[in-house]
Design a protein around this motif. Structure first.
Motif, PDB file in Angstrom:
ATOM      1  N   ILE A 110     -19.489   7.291 -13.757  1.00  8.62           N
ATOM      2  CA  ILE A 110     -19.951   6.410 -12.616  1.00  8.62           C
ATOM      3  C   ILE A 110     -21.416   7.177 -12.560  1.00  8.62           C
ATOM      4  N   ALA A 111     -21.381   8.433 -12.924  1.00 10.10           N
ATOM      5  CA  ALA A 111     -22.953   8.745 -13.554  1.00 10.10           C
ATOM      6  C   ALA A 111     -23.752   8.305 -13.728  1.00 10.10           C
ATOM      7  N   ALA A 112     -23.380   8.013 -15.265  1.00  9.93           N
ATOM      8  CA  ALA A 112     -24.564   7.735 -16.329  1.00  9.93           C
ATOM      9  C   ALA A 112     -24.769   6.437 -15.785  1.00  9.93           C
ATOM     10  N   ARG A 113     -23.791   5.118 -14.953  1.00 10.51           N
ATOM     11  CA  ARG A 113     -24.337   3.929 -15.064  1.00 10.51           C
ATOM     12  C   ARG A 113     -25.445   3.842 -13.565  1.00 10.51           C
ATOM     13  N   GLU A 114     -25.352   5.275 -12.783  1.00 11.94           N
ATOM     14  CA  GLU A 114     -26.138   5.181 -12.274  1.00 11.94           C
ATOM     15  C   GLU A 114     -27.484   5.856 -12.094  1.00 11.94           C
ATOM     16  N   HIS A 115     -27.483   6.069 -13.363  1.00 13.76           N
ATOM     17  CA  HIS A 115     -28.641   7.033 -14.266  1.00 13.76           C
ATOM     18  C   HIS A 115     -29.575   5.919 -14.381  1.00 13.76           C
ATOM     19  N   VAL A 116     -28.499   4.744 -14.892  1.00 15.16           N
ATOM     20  CA  VAL A 116     -29.620   3.959 -15.112  1.00 15.16           C
ATOM     21  C   VAL A 116     -30.272   2.630 -15.108  1.00 15.16           C
ATOM     22  N   LEU A 117     -29.573   2.707 -13.464  1.00 13.90           N
ATOM     23  CA  LEU A 117     -29.972   2.258 -12.541  1.00 13.90           C
ATOM     24  C   LEU A 117     -30.708   3.031 -12.061  1.00 13.90           C
ATOM     25  N   ASN A 118     -31.791   3.966 -11.625  1.00 11.34           N
ATOM     26  CA  ASN A 118     -32.096   5.112 -10.840  1.00 11.34           C
ATOM     27  C   ASN A 118     -33.079   6.080 -11.512  1.00 11.34           C
ATOM     28  N   ILE A 119     -33.441   6.277 -12.975  1.00 18.64           N
ATOM     29  CA  ILE A 119     -34.038   6.330 -13.732  1.00 18.64           C
ATOM     30  C   ILE A 119     -35.636   6.371 -14.176  1.00 18.64           C
ATOM     31  N   LEU A 120     -36.288   4.578 -14.262  1.00 19.27           N
ATOM     32  CA  LEU A 120     -37.248   4.012 -13.584  1.00 19.27           C
ATOM     33  C   LEU A 120     -37.663   4.244 -12.439  1.00 19.27           C
ATOM     34  N   PRO A 121     -37.040   3.824 -11.614  1.00 16.39           N
ATOM     35  CA  PRO A 121     -37.578   3.681 -10.281  1.00 16.39           C
ATOM     36  C   PRO A 121     -38.454   5.210 -10.095  1.00 16.39           C
ATOM     37  N   THR A 122     -37.175   6.422 -10.636  1.00 19.06           N
ATOM     38  CA  THR A 122     -37.203   7.385  -9.755  1.00 19.06           C
ATOM     39  C   THR A 122     -39.302   7.945 -10.518  1.00 19.06           C
ATOM     40  N   ILE A 123     -39.181   6.995 -11.948  1.00 18.76           N
ATOM     41  CA  ILE A 123     -40.519   8.123 -12.711  1.00 18.76           C
ATOM     42  C   ILE A 123     -41.455   7.494 -11.786  1.00 18.76           C
ATOM     43  N   GLU A 124     -41.129   6.315 -11.347  1.00 23.50           N
ATOM     44  CA  GLU A 124     -42.516   5.069 -10.913  1.00 23.50           C
ATOM     45  C   GLU A 124     -43.027   5.690  -9.860  1.00 23.50           C
ATOM     46  N   SER A 125     -41.684   6.597  -8.936  1.00 23.34           N
ATOM     47  CA  SER A 125     -42.200   6.768  -7.019  1.00 23.34           C
ATOM     48  C   SER A 125     -42.927   8.430  -7.627  1.00 23.34           C
TER      49      SER A 125
END
Ligand code: KG4
Ligand code: ZN
Length: 345
Positions: free
Chosen positions: A49-64
């Motif tokens: 579950i952690a891996a799947r969440e990272h895939v969703l979150n990592i790029l928006p987090t970097i953009e922010s």
């Protein structure tokens, strides 16, 4: 110069922009997409579950992180990313993203050891920096280490845990006490309530390896001792805060005892505290009191609370000092790293 930090070793996708000049660093953004609420319902981190969440979150987090720092990728000098240790499926999301960005943005890539990241949280936003030699007490969910640093990026591990890390022991004890994940802050809160009521705990728990000649820790016996006491006590639920304070004091006193012993032998100029358990107020306060009493010439540095548990600002900070130390030569954009090996795109 600006450094982008990326962290994804466990259940936080995080990105941060650090601005640095010489030895002075300022954090311009520190974005964390935490998954704690998702994992709490299972009582611990589920890697898939952690891996799947990272895939969703990592790029928006970097953009922010870039947006909040009011810079674009063109302004970056380099990208620092947690290379490990951690959950491999979680790490991959951050590392592969950092490699891809290094390739397309043509920026040097700096791999950062997660524990070194925690240590470098102590170099963020400090009015004066810790002076070398430094003794670091690193206490997180995965690590309990005493580390001696003669200068920037020179590490010698002088003590480590033989079994559970301090944060792991907190989390496992919390489970036994019927508390949620992560257990550290919840045990800390109950313990503080008990202290505020000025009551004395009658529960005796061992201080593991206190008299061993080395600087190692062991917390699994303490956990078992707690379990046996709970099994014998029919009313343990009514005495929860008392169990929490007894358990927390056993951990804190052991950590402080070993730190003072190591500092007496190695005579550092500064002691620094790092890792998720460094958020613990009782540990921060009691460590300061003991240093003032026993070794008043040594200055204690405590990281800001925002940089104790996992975050990317500490990765950017460690990445910057590594880059600075190596005078930039060691780090290359990913395209040039690829050109050096046989991998063809
Ligand atoms: O550094 P971190 O975020 O992750 C790892 O690298 O492991 O540390 C997380 C650990 C957890 O075990 C958590 O229970 C503990 O830090 N923790 C605390 C407190 N806040 C977080 N332990 C004791 N007191 C706290 N206030
Ligand atoms: Zn950590």
């Amino acid at each position: 110069m600006y450094i982008l930090g990326i962290e994804s070793s466990c259940d936080e996708s995080a990105a941060s922009v650090l601005q640095a000049s010489g030895r002075k660093t300022v954090i311009l953004s520190n974005i964390i997409a935490s998954q704690i609420d998702i994992h709490a319902q299972y009582g611990g981190v589920i890697p898939e579950i952690a891996a799947r969440e990272h895939v969703l979150n990592i790029l928006p987090t970097i953009e922010s992180a870039l947006k909040q720092a009011k810079i674009t990728h063109r302004d970056l000098k380099a990208i620092a990313v947690t290379q490990g240790p951690g959950l491999i499926t979680s790490l991959l999301a951050g590392v592969e993203t950092a490699k891809a960005l290094s390739l397309v943005w043509n920026k040097p890539l700096i791999p950062v050891h997660h524990v070194i990241g925690h240590i470098y949280a102590n170099f963020i936003n400090q009015s004066t920096s810790p002076r070398f030699p430094i003794l670091a007490l690193v206490v997180s969910g995965g690590h309990s280490n005493l580390v001696y640093m003669s200068e920037h990026y020179h590490f010698k591990i002088i003590g480590t845990t033989r079994d559970d890390a301090a944060g792991e022991a907190y989390d496992k004890a919390a489970k036994m006490l019927g508390l949620d994940y992560p257990g550290g802050p919840i045990i800390a809160q109950y313990a503080q309530e008990f202290r505020n009521n000025r009551m004395a705990s009658n529960i005796l728990l061992p201080r593991p390896m206190l008299n061993s000649p080395d600087f190692d820790f062991s917390f699994s016996g303490l956990k078992t001792a707690l379990l046996y006491q709970l099994q014998k006590d029919k009313d343990w639920k009514k005495r929860r805060p008392e169990y929490c304070v007894a358990f927390e004091q056993a951990i804190i006193e052991t950590l402080i005892h070993k730190t003072i012993k190591a500092a007496t032998k190695y005579s550092p100029k500064s002691i620094i505290l790092a890792g998720g358990v460094a958020a613990n107020q009782a540990l921060r306060q009691q460590l300061q009191e003991k240093i003032t009493e026993k070794l008043p010439k040594i200055k204690l540095f405590l990281p800001e609370l925002a940089y104790t548990t996992d975050n990317a600002a500490m990765i950017a900070s460690a990445g910057y000092f590594s880059y600075y130390q190596k005078k930039n030569k060691a780090y290359l954009p990913y395209s040039r790293l690829l050109a050096r090996c046989d991998l063809k795109m």
